[in-house]
Design an enzyme around this catalytic site. Structure first.
Site, PDB file in Angstrom:
ATOM      1  N   GLU A 190     -13.771   4.883  -5.365  1.00 20.90           N
ATOM      2  CA  GLU A 190     -14.606   3.678  -5.161  1.00 20.90           C
ATOM      3  C   GLU A 190     -15.750   3.939  -4.181  1.00 20.90           C
ATOM      4  O   GLU A 190     -15.756   3.429  -3.051  1.00 20.90           O
ATOM      5  CB  GLU A 190     -13.753   2.558  -4.586  1.00 20.90           C
ATOM      6  CG  GLU A 190     -12.747   1.976  -5.523  1.00 20.90           C
ATOM      7  CD  GLU A 190     -11.885   0.904  -4.864  1.00 20.90           C
ATOM      8  OE1 GLU A 190     -11.702   0.928  -3.640  1.00 20.90           O
ATOM      9  OE2 GLU A 190     -11.384   0.045  -5.590  1.00 20.90           O
ATOM     10  N   GLU A 384      -8.129   2.235 -11.993  1.00 20.06           N
ATOM     11  CA  GLU A 384      -7.205   1.429 -11.179  1.00 20.06           C
ATOM     12  C   GLU A 384      -7.178   0.006 -11.643  1.00 20.06           C
ATOM     13  O   GLU A 384      -8.227  -0.588 -11.901  1.00 20.06           O
ATOM     14  CB  GLU A 384      -7.719   1.333  -9.737  1.00 20.06           C
ATOM     15  CG  GLU A 384      -7.197   2.320  -8.798  1.00 20.06           C
ATOM     16  CD  GLU A 384      -7.690   2.035  -7.393  1.00 20.06           C
ATOM     17  OE1 GLU A 384      -7.648   0.885  -6.939  1.00 20.06           O
ATOM     18  OE2 GLU A 384      -8.120   2.998  -6.753  1.00 20.06           O
TER      19      GLU A 384
HETATM   20  C1  BG6 Z   1      -8.495  -0.260  -4.302  1.00 21.00           C
HETATM   21  C2  BG6 Z   1      -8.177   1.007  -3.551  1.00 21.00           C
HETATM   22  O1  BG6 Z   1      -9.649  -0.824  -3.788  1.00 21.00           O
HETATM   23  O2  BG6 Z   1      -7.572  -1.303  -4.198  1.00 21.00           O
HETATM   24  C3  BG6 Z   1      -6.686   1.281  -3.374  1.00 21.00           C
HETATM   25  O3  BG6 Z   1      -8.778   2.107  -4.188  1.00 21.00           O
HETATM   26  C4  BG6 Z   1      -5.992  -0.006  -2.994  1.00 21.00           C
HETATM   27  O4  BG6 Z   1      -6.515   2.297  -2.428  1.00 21.00           O
HETATM   28  C5  BG6 Z   1      -6.192  -1.005  -4.114  1.00 21.00           C
HETATM   29  O5  BG6 Z   1      -4.636   0.157  -2.671  1.00 21.00           O
HETATM   30  C6  BG6 Z   1      -5.467  -2.307  -3.901  1.00 21.00           C
HETATM   31  O6  BG6 Z   1      -5.822  -2.867  -2.685  1.00 21.00           O
HETATM   32  P1  BG6 Z   1      -4.739  -3.273  -1.613  1.00 21.00           P
HETATM   33  O7  BG6 Z   1      -5.519  -3.679  -0.423  1.00 21.00           O
HETATM   34  O8  BG6 Z   1      -3.995  -4.404  -2.202  1.00 21.00           O
HETATM   35  O9  BG6 Z   1      -3.896  -2.084  -1.385  1.00 21.00           O
END
Ligand code: BG6
Length: 493
Positions: A190, A384
């Protein structure tokens, strides 16, 4: 003339990141990194920001005390000690591709070493071997937020171009040693996070008072753009079979009202937050809209003599996004705001929310894929996505279960929209479920918020056995993949 895109069987995957998963911060040869120093704070409205935007005082507190306190990334979810078991679980799940990252500080403790730490090399030798033996493809993130803390404290993080040289040494080692195992890779997770979350994204300390200096933020981002292009250049020489990508967090913006002002704000916000990195890295140029944005804010990027040429000639092969939620843009001060890991936005009354207030929008994913593909005309990976939720381990006499119906619904609805986007003509490569085995939250350093289809018995304070249990979503995902590949065989390349 053909209007067709290659029709591929989608790849279904799972992901973790080194700092959120591995632990083993005390392992010989590992240096402290920018995630190790982030403390857990019990959840209040400001907790997430506090543990995401670190000041020098907070970093010193962690280092000077020898990490006295709750620093969850130092333990992750004990991935290192569960490595064999976890890869076996992923093999049983039947995913096509596993996305993971390498801890830069595990290979180069301060970032300045000429040669990597043998213990770190041995660990990743094992991971690559296990994953390939299990028949999964590899999607590697070279750096997922974490960088050696020394590079921040002595060099200024990504603001300093000397960081590029240290990074290239790290990347060169990775491609020389493991290039033959890597199918897809990202130089940075990201990359637009550098703008929203400069500590995680570009290793910039937050001033004790007041906001970040935007000139420093965009200079650091520029240095990462250059580093991305240089990594691609060197990878094409050393490990030409790997496919290079770039990645942004995608928010599928909506205007709050049909007013021309809201609509213009949408376009302008989207340009900087979402498209700038994609335009530079996938299309090879700084887009014209940056000139006015930089001028009005007094931002001047110091460019190396050959930077623009380098960027033009080393664009990535595919583009990837993380997608969890959509966002609403408004000119006014329009009432309730949603939560999110990187951005907050006006609440969208048409959407439901997760327990953390992230607005759930599967159709938004299809929209996002269509819009992005129109812009780049390169294959797209959803690198993701997933639902962060509280899960409860139900222990009965002879079994342990986690009933996560909401996650199954979330994934099922998003998968349908990915398949629809492919039918729309978008060249989609696959979808990777985030935090496939429960990991520490990157936004808020919690364990309570989980994404996995495999449960890890641990809480916010680090209590628990760290034992793994398959959730209901595990069985659902396994069957989904089997059924899908009975219809669509994955390509052998
Ligand atoms: C993404 C990141 O923005 O969101 C991850 O690349 C992250 O590392 C994921 O874990 C979910 O966000 P969070 O804050 O719920 O862990």
């Amino acid at each position: 003339m053909s209007f067709e895109v290659p029709r591929r069987a989608l790849l279904w995957g799972g992901a973790t990141s080194a700092s959120q998963y591995e632990g083993g911060s005390d392992m010989v040869g590992k240096g402290p990194d920018t995630q190790d120093v982030r403390p857990f704070r019990p959840r209040t409205s400001k907790a997430t920001t506090e543990t995401r935007l670190l000041t020098k005082r907070m970093v010193n507190e962690a280092l000077d005390s020898g990490f006295n306190g709750n620093y969850p990334f130092r333990r992750g979810t004990e991935g290192i000690s569960h490595c064999e078991e976890d890869v076996a679980l992923l093999e049983d799940l039947g995913i096509d591709i596993y996305r993971f990252s390498i801890s830069w500080a595990r290979l180069y403790p301060t970032g300045h070493e000429r040669n990597p730490s043998p213990e770190g090399v041995a660990y990743y030798d094992k991971v690559f071997r296990l994953v390939r033996k299990a028949g999964m493809r590899v999607f590697l993130t070279l750096t997922h937020y974490a960088m050696p803390i020394d590079l921040v404290l002595s060099d200024g993080g990504w603001l300093n171009r000397s960081t590029i040289d240290c990074y290239l040494r790290f990347a060169e080692f990775v491609f020389t040693r493991w290039g033959k195992y890597i199918d897809y890779y990202l130089p940075f997770n990201e990359i637009n996070a550098g703008y929203f979350s400069p500590w995680n994204g570009v290793g910039l300390l937050k001033p004790e008072e007041g906001p970040y200096d935007q000139s420093k933020v965009f200079q650091s981002l520029h240095n990462q753009f250059v580093a991305s292009a240089q990594v691609i250049q060197l990878q094409r020489r050393i490990a030409p079979t790997c496919k290079s990508g770039c990645m942004v967090a995608d928010f599928c913006y909506y205007a709050n009202t049909p007013s021309p002002e809201d609509n213009l704000k949408l376009v302008k916000d989207e340009q900087i937050s979402q498209w700038l990195a994609v335009d530079v890295l996938a299309r090879g140029f700084y887009p014209s809209y940056t000139a006015r944005f930089f001028d009005e804010r007094g931002i001047k990027i110091r460019m190396g003599e050959n930077d623009l040429e380098l960027l033009a000639h080393n664009t990535c092969d595919f583009v990837s996004i993380s997608y969890y939620q959509s966002s609403v843009v408004s000119c006014g001060d329009d009432g309730p705001q949603t939560a999110g890991n990187l951005v907050c936005s006006t609440v969208n009354p048409y959407l439901a929310s997760s327990e953390w207030g992230w607005q759930i929008d599967p159709v938004g994913l299809r929209t996002a894929l269509n819009v992005l593909y129109d812009r780049v005309h390169k294959p797209i990976f959803v690198a993701e996505g997933g639902l962060g939720a509280r899960d409860r381990l139900v222990v009965s006499k002879d079994e342990k279960r986690v009933h996560d119906a909401r996650r199954i619904e979330y994934l099922s609805e998003h998968f349908k929209q990915v398949i629809e986007a492919q039918k729309d003509g978008v060249d989609v490569l696959g979808y990777i479920v985030w935090g496939i085995i429960d990991i520490v939250s990157a936004g808020s350093c919690e364990m309570e918020k989980r994404y996995g289809v495999v449960y890890v018995d641990a809480d916010d304070e680090g209590n628990g056995s760290y034992e793994r249990t398959r959730k209901d979503s595990f069985w659902w995902y396994k069957k989904f993949i089997q059924d899908y590949h009975q219809r669509e065989k994955p390509a052998s390349e």
